[in-house]
Design a protein around this motif. Structure first.
Motif, PDB file in Angstrom:
ATOM      1  N   THR A 189       0.833  -1.188   0.000  1.00 36.63           N
ATOM      2  CA  THR A 189       0.000   0.000   0.000  1.00 36.63           C
ATOM      3  C   THR A 189       0.870   1.240   0.000  1.00 36.63           C
ATOM      4  OG1 THR A 189      -1.812   1.151   1.155  1.00 36.63           O
ATOM      5  CG2 THR A 189      -0.141   0.095   2.521  1.00 36.63           C
ATOM      6  N   ASN A 190       0.327   2.307  -0.528  1.00 35.20           N
ATOM      7  CA  ASN A 190       1.016   3.592  -0.492  1.00 35.20           C
ATOM      8  C   ASN A 190       0.556   4.327   0.755  1.00 35.20           C
ATOM      9  OD1 ASN A 190       2.255   6.033  -0.897  1.00 35.20           O
ATOM     10  ND2 ASN A 190       1.292   6.476  -2.868  1.00 35.20           N
ATOM     11  N   ALA A 191       1.411   4.327   1.796  1.00 35.30           N
ATOM     12  CA  ALA A 191       1.080   4.973   3.061  1.00 35.30           C
ATOM     13  C   ALA A 191       1.461   6.448   3.079  1.00 35.30           C
ATOM     14  CB  ALA A 191       1.784   4.244   4.215  1.00 35.30           C
ATOM     15  N   GLY A 192       2.038   6.959   1.997  1.00 34.36           N
ATOM     16  CA  GLY A 192       2.419   8.362   1.941  1.00 34.36           C
ATOM     17  C   GLY A 192       1.283   9.236   1.449  1.00 34.36           C
ATOM     18  N   ARG A 193       1.565  10.529   1.314  1.00 36.88           N
ATOM     19  CA  ARG A 193       0.559  11.492   0.879  1.00 36.88           C
ATOM     20  C   ARG A 193       0.688  11.860  -0.593  1.00 36.88           C
ATOM     21  NH1 ARG A 193       0.305  16.382   5.075  1.00 36.88           N
ATOM     22  NH2 ARG A 193      -1.397  16.928   3.652  1.00 36.88           N
ATOM     23  N   GLY A 194       1.734  11.345  -1.245  1.00 41.09           N
ATOM     24  CA  GLY A 194       1.914  11.609  -2.671  1.00 41.09           C
ATOM     25  C   GLY A 194       1.872  10.310  -3.459  1.00 41.09           C
ATOM     26  N   PRO A 195       1.548  10.383  -4.746  1.00 41.68           N
ATOM     27  CA  PRO A 195       1.502   9.163  -5.564  1.00 41.68           C
ATOM     28  C   PRO A 195       2.890   8.592  -5.813  1.00 41.68           C
ATOM     29  CG  PRO A 195       1.201  11.109  -6.931  1.00 41.68           C
ATOM     30  CD  PRO A 195       1.211  11.592  -5.515  1.00 41.68           C
ATOM     31  N   ALA A 196       2.960   7.265  -5.870  1.00 46.51           N
ATOM     32  CA  ALA A 196       4.199   6.579  -6.240  1.00 46.51           C
ATOM     33  C   ALA A 196       4.140   6.294  -7.733  1.00 46.51           C
ATOM     34  CB  ALA A 196       4.355   5.284  -5.447  1.00 46.51           C
ATOM     35  N   LEU A 197       5.082   6.855  -8.491  1.00 45.15           N
ATOM     36  CA  LEU A 197       5.067   6.748  -9.945  1.00 45.15           C
ATOM     37  C   LEU A 197       6.090   5.735 -10.427  1.00 45.15           C
ATOM     38  CD1 LEU A 197       4.903  10.577 -10.754  1.00 45.15           C
ATOM     39  CD2 LEU A 197       2.997   8.991 -10.373  1.00 45.15           C
ATOM     40  N   HIS A 198       5.741   5.069 -11.515  1.00 44.14           N
ATOM     41  CA  HIS A 198       6.596   4.059 -12.151  1.00 44.14           C
ATOM     42  C   HIS A 198       7.194   3.117 -11.110  1.00 44.14           C
ATOM     43  CE1 HIS A 198       8.730   2.150 -15.354  1.00 44.14           C
ATOM     44  NE2 HIS A 198       9.899   2.354 -14.783  1.00 44.14           N
ATOM     45  N   VAL A 199       6.331   2.332 -10.506  1.00 45.75           N
ATOM     46  CA  VAL A 199       6.748   1.404  -9.456  1.00 45.75           C
ATOM     47  C   VAL A 199       7.398   0.183 -10.095  1.00 45.75           C
ATOM     48  CG1 VAL A 199       5.988   0.039  -7.492  1.00 45.75           C
ATOM     49  CG2 VAL A 199       4.840   2.208  -8.017  1.00 45.75           C
ATOM     50  N   ARG A 200       8.604  -0.133  -9.664  1.00 49.23           N
ATOM     51  CA  ARG A 200       9.309  -1.340 -10.117  1.00 49.23           C
ATOM     52  C   ARG A 200       9.448  -2.286  -8.930  1.00 49.23           C
ATOM     53  NH1 ARG A 200      11.334   3.612 -10.666  1.00 49.23           N
ATOM     54  NH2 ARG A 200      13.544   3.120 -10.640  1.00 49.23           N
ATOM     55  N   VAL A 201       9.163  -3.558  -9.157  1.00 51.04           N
ATOM     56  CA  VAL A 201       9.100  -4.550  -8.073  1.00 51.04           C
ATOM     57  C   VAL A 201       9.984  -5.739  -8.423  1.00 51.04           C
ATOM     58  CG1 VAL A 201       7.604  -6.036  -6.693  1.00 51.04           C
ATOM     59  CG2 VAL A 201       6.724  -3.856  -7.567  1.00 51.04           C
ATOM     60  N   GLN A 202      10.774  -6.173  -7.455  1.00 49.00           N
ATOM     61  CA  GLN A 202      11.561  -7.394  -7.579  1.00 49.00           C
ATOM     62  C   GLN A 202      11.567  -8.137  -6.254  1.00 49.00           C
ATOM     63  OE1 GLN A 202      15.486  -6.419  -9.099  1.00 49.00           O
ATOM     64  NE2 GLN A 202      15.023  -7.403 -11.034  1.00 49.00           N
ATOM     65  N   LEU A 203      11.487  -9.454  -6.344  1.00 52.32           N
ATOM     66  CA  LEU A 203      11.614 -10.314  -5.164  1.00 52.32           C
ATOM     67  C   LEU A 203      12.932 -11.068  -5.283  1.00 52.32           C
ATOM     68  CD1 LEU A 203      10.100 -11.442  -2.595  1.00 52.32           C
ATOM     69  CD2 LEU A 203       9.464 -13.369  -4.063  1.00 52.32           C
ATOM     70  N   GLU A 204      13.790 -10.895  -4.289  1.00 51.95           N
ATOM     71  CA  GLU A 204      15.073 -11.591  -4.273  1.00 51.95           C
ATOM     72  C   GLU A 204      15.027 -12.702  -3.231  1.00 51.95           C
ATOM     73  OE1 GLU A 204      18.255  -8.882  -3.643  1.00 51.95           O
ATOM     74  OE2 GLU A 204      18.168  -8.041  -5.679  1.00 51.95           O
ATOM     75  N   LEU A 205      15.370 -13.902  -3.648  1.00 52.15           N
ATOM     76  CA  LEU A 205      15.386 -15.060  -2.760  1.00 52.15           C
ATOM     77  C   LEU A 205      16.800 -15.327  -2.288  1.00 52.15           C
ATOM     78  CD1 LEU A 205      13.050 -17.471  -4.777  1.00 52.15           C
ATOM     79  CD2 LEU A 205      12.428 -15.932  -2.912  1.00 52.15           C
ATOM     80  N   ALA A 206      16.915 -15.693  -1.013  1.00 50.93           N
ATOM     81  CA  ALA A 206      18.240 -16.005  -0.474  1.00 50.93           C
ATOM     82  C   ALA A 206      18.808 -17.263  -1.105  1.00 50.93           C
ATOM     83  CB  ALA A 206      18.154 -16.158   1.047  1.00 50.93           C
ATOM     84  N   ALA A 207      17.929 -18.192  -1.494  1.00 48.57           N
ATOM     85  CA  ALA A 207      18.380 -19.476  -2.025  1.00 48.57           C
ATOM     86  C   ALA A 207      18.642 -19.434  -3.524  1.00 48.57           C
ATOM     87  CB  ALA A 207      17.347 -20.552  -1.715  1.00 48.57           C
ATOM     88  N   ALA A 208      18.318 -18.327  -4.187  1.00 48.21           N
ATOM     89  CA  ALA A 208      18.502 -18.245  -5.638  1.00 48.21           C
ATOM     90  C   ALA A 208      18.957 -16.845  -5.999  1.00 48.21           C
ATOM     91  CB  ALA A 208      17.203 -18.588  -6.365  1.00 48.21           C
ATOM     92  N   GLY A 209      19.719 -16.753  -7.060  1.00 45.04           N
ATOM     93  CA  GLY A 209      20.181 -15.450  -7.499  1.00 45.04           C
ATOM     94  C   GLY A 209      19.148 -14.754  -8.376  1.00 45.04           C
ATOM     95  N   GLY A 210      19.384 -13.459  -8.622  1.00 46.28           N
ATOM     96  CA  GLY A 210      18.490 -12.718  -9.489  1.00 46.28           C
ATOM     97  C   GLY A 210      17.224 -12.279  -8.787  1.00 46.28           C
ATOM     98  N   GLY A 211      16.349 -11.640  -9.539  1.00 38.58           N
ATOM     99  CA  GLY A 211      15.099 -11.146  -8.985  1.00 38.58           C
ATOM    100  C   GLY A 211      13.914 -11.683  -9.758  1.00 38.58           C
ATOM    101  N   ILE A 212      12.791 -11.832  -9.062  1.00 42.17           N
ATOM    102  CA  ILE A 212      11.551 -12.323  -9.657  1.00 42.17           C
ATOM    103  C   ILE A 212      10.558 -11.172  -9.721  1.00 42.17           C
ATOM    104  CG2 ILE A 212       9.679 -14.009  -9.447  1.00 42.17           C
ATOM    105  CD1 ILE A 212      11.552 -15.729  -7.767  1.00 42.17           C
ATOM    106  N   SER A 213       9.930 -10.996 -10.870  1.00 44.49           N
ATOM    107  CA  SER A 213       8.928  -9.948 -11.025  1.00 44.49           C
ATOM    108  C   SER A 213       7.539 -10.522 -10.786  1.00 44.49           C
ATOM    109  CB  SER A 213       8.998  -9.345 -12.436  1.00 44.49           C
ATOM    110  OG  SER A 213      10.247  -8.708 -12.642  1.00 44.49           O
ATOM    111  N   PRO A 214       6.623  -9.720 -10.279  1.00 44.93           N
ATOM    112  CA  PRO A 214       5.256 -10.213 -10.032  1.00 44.93           C
ATOM    113  C   PRO A 214       4.472 -10.376 -11.329  1.00 44.93           C
ATOM    114  CG  PRO A 214       5.396  -7.890  -9.506  1.00 44.93           C
ATOM    115  CD  PRO A 214       6.792  -8.320  -9.857  1.00 44.93           C
ATOM    116  N   ASN A 215       3.398 -11.134 -11.247  1.00 44.35           N
ATOM    117  CA  ASN A 215       2.539 -11.351 -12.407  1.00 44.35           C
ATOM    118  C   ASN A 215       1.485 -10.246 -12.506  1.00 44.35           C
ATOM    119  OD1 ASN A 215       3.929 -13.742 -12.650  1.00 44.35           O
ATOM    120  ND2 ASN A 215       2.337 -14.993 -11.707  1.00 44.35           N
ATOM    121  N   ASN A 216       1.147  -9.872 -13.746  1.00 42.15           N
ATOM    122  CA  ASN A 216       0.014  -8.986 -14.003  1.00 42.15           C
ATOM    123  C   ASN A 216       0.052  -7.730 -13.126  1.00 42.15           C
ATOM    124  OD1 ASN A 216      -0.981 -10.977 -15.784  1.00 42.15           O
ATOM    125  ND2 ASN A 216      -1.978 -12.026 -14.083  1.00 42.15           N
TER     126      ASN A 216
END
Length: 215
Positions: free
Chosen positions: A99-126
Motif C-alpha cells: 500500500t502507499n502509506a504516503g501522501r503523494g503518488p508513487a510513480l513508475h513502481v518497479r518490483v523485484q523479489l530476491e530469494l536467499a536461495a537463488a540469485g536474481g530477482g523475480i517480477s510479479p505477475n500482471n
C-alpha cells in the motif's frame, strides 16, 4: 625639551581635554566590541535561518512523498478477503499486498523479489508499473517462488511528483512454514532493483513534455 619647559607644559595642560580623549578612546573600544558581538550574532542568526529553511523544505518533501509499505494482516477485496502475505507451498506461489502509506503518488513502481536461495530477482505477475495512489492497495503474486528458511526480500523502486527516486526494502522470513514481513527500510534518492527507470517518450510516440521557453 628642558625639564622646566616640560613642567610648565604639564601645569598648563587642560585636564578636561585629557579626560575627553580618554572617554572617546574608551567609547571607541566599547563600540568595536559591540560591533564584533553584533556581527557574530548576525552570522549565527543567518546560519540558523538557513538551517530552518532547509529543515522546512525537507519536512515539506517528507510530508508529500510516497511511501510504499506492506499492507495489513488481512485485506478485503471486491469478492474475497486474503492475508496481507501468504504462500502456497504446493504451487510455490507467494502473495504479498503493498500500500502507499504516503501522501503523494508513487510513480513508475518497479518490483523485484530476491530469494536467499537463488540469485536474481523475480517480477510479479500482471502488475502495472504505472502508479500507486495514496491509500491504494495492490496484491502482488509471484509464481515459481521456492521460498525457503532463509527468506527473501521485496524491493520496490518508485518516483515522486518531482522525479526523486525512493526505495522500500521488505525482509520476508519463513517461520513455522508461514511467511512474515520481518523488517522494512525506506531510502530517499536511491534505487535497489535491477530494473531501469521509464523511458519517455517511448519509441514512435510524441514527446508532450513542457519545453523551455526561448530567451
Amino acid at each position: 625639551m628642558t625639564p622646566g619647559i616640560a613642567l610648565a607644559a604639564a601645569e598648563h595642560a587642560d585636564p578636561w581635554g585629557m579626560g575627553w580623549e580618554a572617554l572617546v578612546a574608551l567609547g571607541t573600544l566599547i563600540l568595536a566590541a559591540f560591533t564584533a558581538v553584533l556581527a557574530r550574532f548576525t552570522f549565527g542568526l543567518a546560519s540558523r535561518t538557513r538551517e530552518l529553511a532547509n529543515v522546512g523544505a525537507a519536512d515539506q518533501r517528507a510530508q508529500w512523498r510516497p511511501v510504499l509499505l506492506p499492507a495489513g494482516d488481512r485485506l478485503a477485496y471486491e469478492h474475497f478477503s486474503v492475508d496481507g502475505i501468504w504462500y502456497d507451498t504446493t504451487g510455490q506461489v507467494l502473495g504479498i499486498s503493498i500500500t502507499n502509506a504516503g501522501r503523494g503518488p508513487a510513480l513508475h513502481v518497479r518490483v523485484q523479489l530476491e530469494l536467499a536461495a537463488a540469485g536474481g530477482g523475480i517480477s510479479p505477475n500482471n502488475w502495472s508499473l504505472g502508479a500507486l495512489a495514496p491509500g491504494e492497495v495492490q496484491l502482488l503474486r509471484f509464481d515459481n517462488t521456492p521460498l525457503g528458511p532463509q527468506g527473501a526480500q521485496l524491493l520496490l523502486d518508485y518516483r515522486d511528483l518531482a522525479d526523486r527516486p525512493h526505495t522500500t526494502a521488505c525482509t520476508i522470513t519463513w517461520d513455522d512454514a508461514v511467511p512474515r514481513v520481518y523488517d522494512v527500510h525506506t531510502w530517499d534518492n536511491h534505487t535497489a532493483t535491477t530494473l531501469g527507470d521509464a523511458i519517455y517518450p517511448q519509441p514512435g510516440l510524441r514527446d508532450v513534455s513542457p519545453k523551455p521557453e526561448a530567451a
